[in-house]
Enzyme design. Structure first.
Site, short mmCIF file in Angstrom:
data_model
loop_
_atom_site.label_atom_id
_atom_site.label_comp_id
_atom_site.label_asym_id
_atom_site.label_seq_id
_atom_site.Cartn_x
_atom_site.Cartn_y
_atom_site.Cartn_z
N HIS A 66 0.84 -1.20 0.00
CA HIS A 66 0.00 0.00 0.00
C HIS A 66 0.87 1.24 0.00
O HIS A 66 0.40 2.35 -0.26
CB HIS A 66 -0.97 0.00 1.20
CG HIS A 66 -0.27 -0.01 2.53
ND1 HIS A 66 0.34 -1.13 3.04
CD2 HIS A 66 -0.06 0.96 3.44
CE1 HIS A 66 0.89 -0.84 4.21
NE2 HIS A 66 0.66 0.43 4.47
N LYS A 71 9.53 -3.07 4.06
CA LYS A 71 10.68 -3.08 4.98
C LYS A 71 10.58 -4.22 5.95
O LYS A 71 9.49 -4.53 6.45
CB LYS A 71 10.65 -1.74 5.74
CG LYS A 71 11.82 -1.49 6.62
CD LYS A 71 12.91 -0.73 5.88
CE LYS A 71 14.16 -0.54 6.70
NZ LYS A 71 14.98 -1.76 6.79
N LYS A 95 3.32 -2.92 12.33
CA LYS A 95 4.27 -2.16 13.15
C LYS A 95 4.57 -0.80 12.52
O LYS A 95 4.54 0.24 13.17
CB LYS A 95 5.56 -2.98 13.26
CG LYS A 95 6.54 -2.51 14.26
CD LYS A 95 7.77 -3.41 14.27
CE LYS A 95 7.44 -4.85 14.63
NZ LYS A 95 8.65 -5.67 14.83
N LYS A 107 9.64 -9.39 5.15
CA LYS A 107 10.56 -10.13 6.03
C LYS A 107 11.26 -11.19 5.20
O LYS A 107 10.72 -11.64 4.18
CB LYS A 107 9.79 -10.80 7.17
CG LYS A 107 10.64 -11.11 8.38
CD LYS A 107 10.83 -9.89 9.25
CE LYS A 107 11.76 -10.18 10.41
NZ LYS A 107 11.78 -9.04 11.34
N SER A 364 15.83 2.52 11.49
CA SER A 364 16.14 2.12 10.12
C SER A 364 15.59 3.16 9.15
O SER A 364 16.23 3.49 8.14
CB SER A 364 15.50 0.77 9.79
OG SER A 364 16.33 -0.28 10.19
#
Ligand code: NAD
Length: 471
Positions: A66, A71, A95, A107, A364
């Site tokens: 979206h 990440k 998150k 991931k 990050s």
């Protein structure tokens, strides 16, 4: 050790999602769209090692798109599997939305025990994995940006960045293809400590909310509070160290792979960590009782229990026996869905993973911004801020007719350097999101706990993005 829970990690994440989605009014089918993992790729690749070819299996999942890039970390673990990667990718989507970091979730994992390989071999394997990720569209500063997770660290991230740069020599933003790099190789100060630091900031914010403290049956500050922590790795070590050294909390037990060490007066985290590094175990640490069945210690009395090792460690078997007042989830998915329900019935206050361990992805994000802007944080304004403070000090001294205290002057004169800016941005993020989750909980009568509130908050934010796309 791998999970033997009835409900898998992925099912637990999906069940939590469904519980939260029910509390929201969403257009038909949208919850399903948000929950569904968009893409997952299993890669098998051969690497020539020790005179023959060894085949490795890895995965990368892009849970949602979206917003881009997606990440999420890459873990190297012998027990990694596709479902776990999907669950972790989904958690990343939620998150990032909770802490307002503009990423979708992803991931990756490689089924490998890094301890079985030399540094040179790991470099060779990581570079091959990078090529596979790149070839399949699972890597790039605007597309998909990995980071470290269990079993991976700075060195591996620099191999990934270097290999990507080699494959895309004209991409000026190539270093932004991965985060968690060493500072001298495009990293940002404060990234290594970030997740543990975020746990500390999240707990501090909990202690700033008298209503939450009361609900948990606690009062006062972190000073003197008893903490049990599981896992003294990157996240656990930093969280425990900062809570002990900066907030005066007492780390009364540390649970590691080989067992747990206990000292009711408090364990010195830095010394335990040095001991663990040297001996590869915590057993034998002086002035502490050793319990070989470490998991047993999860149910010992304490104010705050911090699981910071791995998923699925709090199950329907041990949840009825937990004696903590707050469960602060530093690890991803440490509590199964069944255990979560038991803990909610028992009114144990849970600070959920999707919020509490978001410090890593937040910093990050700062690193990625630094890579895209090609300038160190504070470079433009540090001396300017110092000069401004100097003028204010001079005016104050003139008005008071005396010199200010030297220490106070030095503090006022310290311009914004990178580590201070990173910590300030992280602190702000953890404070704001804590209160966003809290409000979501208190303002929606269909929501009874913080985890559901955290999921609902993220689903609402993602749904708003979908809504605005299809106006
Ligand atoms: P790590 O590999 O650095 O540390 C894990 C630690 O847990 C090690 O010290 C290990 O010995 C210990 N451990 C493993 N199994 C154990 C067991 N059964 N009992 C007790 N101790 C055990 O990993 P990490 O990066 O600190 O990650 C820990 C958790 O935090 C994971 O769930 C990870 O997904 C999550 N997390 C990590 C980050 C990050 O920035 N590193 C960010 C968000 C979430």
């Amino acid at each position: 050790m791998h999970s033997t829970n009835k409900t898998s990690f992925l099912e637990s994440v999906d069940l939590c999602f469904n519980r939260a989605a029910k509390a929201l009014e969403l257009p038909k089918g949208l919850a399903h769209q948000i929950r569904t993992c968009n893409a997952i790729c299993e890669m098998k690749f051969g690497v020539e090692l020790r005179g023959s070819y060894e085949i490795f299996t890895g995965w990368r999942a892009t849970h949602s798109e979206h917003i881009l890039p997606a990440k999420g970390g890459i873990r190297y673990a012998p027990f990694a599997d596709q479902q776990e990667v999907e669950a972790l990718a989904a958690l990343m989507t939620y998150k990032c939305a909770i802490v307002n970091v503009p990423y979708a979730g992803s991931k990756g994992a490689l089924k490998i025990n890094p301890k079985d390989y030399t540094i040179d071999e790991l470099e060779h394997i990581t570079r091959r994995f990078t090529q596979e990720l790149d070839k399949r569209g699972f890597l790039g500063p605007g597309l998909n940006v990995p980071a470290p997770d269990m079993g991976t660290g700075q060195r591996m991230m620099s191999w990934i960045a270097d290999e990507y740069q080699r494959l895309h020599p004209s991409d000026i933003n190539a270093k932004g293809c991965v985060t968690g790099k060493p500072v001298h190789f495009g990293g940002v100060e404060g990234r290594i400590e970030a997740t543990g630091r975020g746990v500390q900031y999240g707990l501090r914010e909990f202690f700033r909310n008298p209503g939450d403290l009361k609900e948990a049956g606690l009062e006062g500050s972190l000073q003197g509070k008893s903490i049990i922590i599981q896992g003294l790795g990157n996240v656990g070590y930093h969280a425990a160290k900062f809570l002990e050294e900066e907030d005066g909390a007492k780390i009364i037990a540390i649970i590691e792979r080989d067992g747990a060490i206990i000292n009711k007066s408090g364990l010195p985290v830095e010394e335990v960590s040095a001991y663990k590094q040297e001996n590869r175990k915590v057993e034998g640490f002086p002035d502490a009782t050793f319990e070989p069945d470490g998991a047993k210690i999860l149910t010992h009395p304490c104010d705050i229990l911090i699981p910071a090792a791995m998923e699925g460690v709090i199950t329907e078997e041990n949840a009825p026996h937990l004696q903590c007042k707050v469960l602060a989830e530093a690890a991803n998915g440490p509590v199964t869905y069944e255990a979560d329900q038991i803990l909610n019935q028992r009114n144990i206050f849970i600070i959920p993973d999707a919020y509490l361990n978001a410090g890593g992805v937040t910093v990050s994000y700062f690193e990625w911004l630094k890579n895209l802007s090609h300038v160190k944080f504070g470079r433009m304004d540090r001396r300017f801020a110092e000069a401004q403070s100097q003028k204010i000090i001079e005016l104050m001294e003139r008005a008071l007719g005396k010199n200010l205290d030297q220490n106070a002057k030095e503090q006022l004169l310290e311009g914004p350097n990178e580590i201070n800016l990173v910590r300030s941005g992280l602190d702000d993020t953890m404070r704001e999101s804590y209160n966003e989750v809290r409000e979501q909980h208190l303002n929606n009568p269909m929501i009874n706990d913080r985890r559901t509130a955290a999921y609902a908050l993220s689903i609402r934010k993602i749904a708003d993005i979908y809504d605005s796309m299809y106006l």
